[in-house]
Scaffold this motif. Structure first.
Motif, PDB file in Angstrom:
ATOM      1  N   TYR A 104       0.441  -0.926  -0.196  1.00  0.00           N
ATOM      2  CA  TYR A 104      -0.024  -0.097   0.336  1.00  0.00           C
ATOM      3  C   TYR A 104       1.113   1.388   0.015  1.00  0.00           C
ATOM      4  N   GLN A 105       2.139   1.341   0.874  1.00  0.00           N
ATOM      5  CA  GLN A 105       3.162   2.795   0.935  1.00  0.00           C
ATOM      6  C   GLN A 105       3.287   2.514  -0.498  1.00  0.00           C
ATOM      7  N   LEU A 106       3.406   1.418  -1.645  1.00  0.00           N
ATOM      8  CA  LEU A 106       4.107   1.630  -2.915  1.00  0.00           C
ATOM      9  C   LEU A 106       3.814   1.660  -3.003  1.00  0.00           C
ATOM     10  N   TYR A 107       2.346   1.423  -3.592  1.00  0.00           N
ATOM     11  CA  TYR A 107       1.018   2.207  -3.859  1.00  0.00           C
ATOM     12  C   TYR A 107       0.818   3.319  -4.493  1.00  0.00           C
ATOM     13  N   ARG A 108       0.775   3.996  -2.764  1.00  0.00           N
ATOM     14  CA  ARG A 108       1.119   5.317  -2.689  1.00  0.00           C
ATOM     15  C   ARG A 108       1.356   6.357  -3.025  1.00  0.00           C
ATOM     16  N   ALA A 109       2.194   5.831  -3.167  1.00  0.00           N
ATOM     17  CA  ALA A 109       4.396   6.685  -3.998  1.00  0.00           C
ATOM     18  C   ALA A 109       4.132   6.869  -5.446  1.00  0.00           C
ATOM     19  N   HIS A 110       2.967   6.269  -5.643  1.00  0.00           N
ATOM     20  CA  HIS A 110       3.156   6.090  -7.486  1.00  0.00           C
ATOM     21  C   HIS A 110       1.609   5.967  -7.990  1.00  0.00           C
ATOM     22  N   ASN A 111       0.900   6.712  -7.184  1.00  0.00           N
ATOM     23  CA  ASN A 111      -0.506   6.315  -7.487  1.00  0.00           C
ATOM     24  C   ASN A 111      -0.911   7.009  -6.840  1.00  0.00           C
ATOM     25  N   LYS A 112      -3.000   7.654  -7.100  1.00  0.00           N
ATOM     26  CA  LYS A 112      -3.174   8.499  -6.302  1.00  0.00           C
ATOM     27  C   LYS A 112      -4.521   7.761  -5.507  1.00  0.00           C
ATOM     28  N   LYS A 113      -4.108   8.795  -3.984  1.00  0.00           N
ATOM     29  CA  LYS A 113      -5.059   8.256  -2.864  1.00  0.00           C
ATOM     30  C   LYS A 113      -6.509   7.497  -3.278  1.00  0.00           C
ATOM     31  N   PRO A 114      -7.245   5.990  -2.757  1.00  0.00           N
ATOM     32  CA  PRO A 114      -8.060   5.452  -3.118  1.00  0.00           C
ATOM     33  C   PRO A 114      -9.369   5.911  -2.392  1.00  0.00           C
ATOM     34  N   LYS A 115      -9.935   6.382  -2.451  1.00  0.00           N
ATOM     35  CA  LYS A 115     -11.390   6.853  -1.924  1.00  0.00           C
ATOM     36  C   LYS A 115     -11.746   5.807  -0.585  1.00  0.00           C
ATOM     37  N   THR A 116     -11.456   4.116  -0.861  1.00  0.00           N
ATOM     38  CA  THR A 116     -12.316   2.742  -0.754  1.00  0.00           C
ATOM     39  C   THR A 116     -11.330   2.678  -0.720  1.00  0.00           C
ATOM     40  N   ILE A 117     -10.995   2.061   0.783  1.00  0.00           N
ATOM     41  CA  ILE A 117     -10.173   0.900   0.426  1.00  0.00           C
ATOM     42  C   ILE A 117     -10.687  -0.553   1.376  1.00  0.00           C
ATOM     43  N   ILE A 118     -10.738  -1.630   0.227  1.00  0.00           N
ATOM     44  CA  ILE A 118     -11.116  -3.229   1.456  1.00  0.00           C
ATOM     45  C   ILE A 118     -10.353  -4.130   1.729  1.00  0.00           C
ATOM     46  N   LEU A 119     -10.003  -4.714   2.725  1.00  0.00           N
ATOM     47  CA  LEU A 119      -8.746  -4.763   3.498  1.00  0.00           C
ATOM     48  C   LEU A 119      -9.407  -6.493   4.435  1.00  0.00           C
ATOM     49  N   ASN A 120      -8.841  -7.040   3.751  1.00  0.00           N
ATOM     50  CA  ASN A 120      -9.652  -9.002   3.422  1.00  0.00           C
ATOM     51  C   ASN A 120      -8.394  -8.930   5.282  1.00  0.00           C
ATOM     52  N   VAL A 121      -9.427  -9.073   6.425  1.00  0.00           N
ATOM     53  CA  VAL A 121      -8.495  -9.474   7.901  1.00  0.00           C
ATOM     54  C   VAL A 121      -9.357 -10.812   7.972  1.00  0.00           C
TER      55      VAL A 121
END
Length: 194
Positions: A96-113
């Motif tokens: 996710y940190q790498l995603y945020r470094a290269h892509n826009k912030k998502p409106k929603t995150i679905i986290l399978n826990v």
């Protein structure tokens, strides 16, 4: 006479080493543009091609159970699945940190826990997926301490990290393989037998 001897020895060592470093660089860059199953999501992530409204994170339960095609068609959003089989929260968060470094912030995150996800792995799952991106500090920090972790030889000996996998060398030079995933999701039509 001895100076000439040492110059020839140095030349014999430097030229093949330079060729091998060039070859390793080409393989890394080729894999970073490949649609190979191991690299499709990582490449989309690092190239800033995801920019999802809905981002799916988690282990294999996310990767295999949450379809962006269904979410996109029903909710009219742009979703992307970054689930990682076998990895716990530490690697999911690094991704996710790498995603945020290269892509826009998502409106929603679905986290399978699940309970399994909060433990820390002792080994590296699918180490091949990290090979072209080993220089990435967030990945290296997250991979540190795992059994089978990458070491200095993978960083400094050209092509060492690709030992035993000629197919990846070929894919790096001539990217051809297409991922069987759709936006990171890989569905299976399997009978339930347990």
């Amino acid at each position: 006479m001895i100076k000439i001897f040492w110059k020839k020895i140095a030349l014999l060592a430097i030229v093949p080493l330079a060729i091998m470093y060039g070859f390793a660089y080409r393989v890394d860059k080729g894999l970073q543009q490949s649609h190979h199953r191991y690299y499709a999501e990582w490449n989309d992530l690092f190239l800033g091609k995801i920019n999802a409204d809905v981002l799916i994170l988690g282990s294999s339960r996310a990767e295999y159970h949450i379809s962006p095609k269904i979410l996109d068609s029903m909710l009219h959003v742009n979703s992307y699945n970054l689930g990682m089989s076998g990895w716990h929260f530490d690697m999911q968060y690094a991704r996710y940190q790498l995603y945020r470094a290269h892509n826009k912030k998502p409106k929603t995150i679905i986290l399978n826990v699940d309970l399994y996800g909060f433990a820390k792995r002792k080994d590296v799952v699918d180490p091949k997926q990290f090979l072209p991106y080993l220089q990435e500090p967030i990945l290296r920090q997250t991979l540190a301490g795992h059994k089978g972790n990458f070491d200095w030889k993978d960083d400094y000996l050209p092509l060492y990290k690709y030992r035993g996998d000629v197919g990846l060398l070929s894919e790096g030079f001539f990217p051809q393989q297409l991922s069987d995933k759709y936006k990171g999701y890989i569905g299976n039509n399997l009978p339930w037998n347990k």
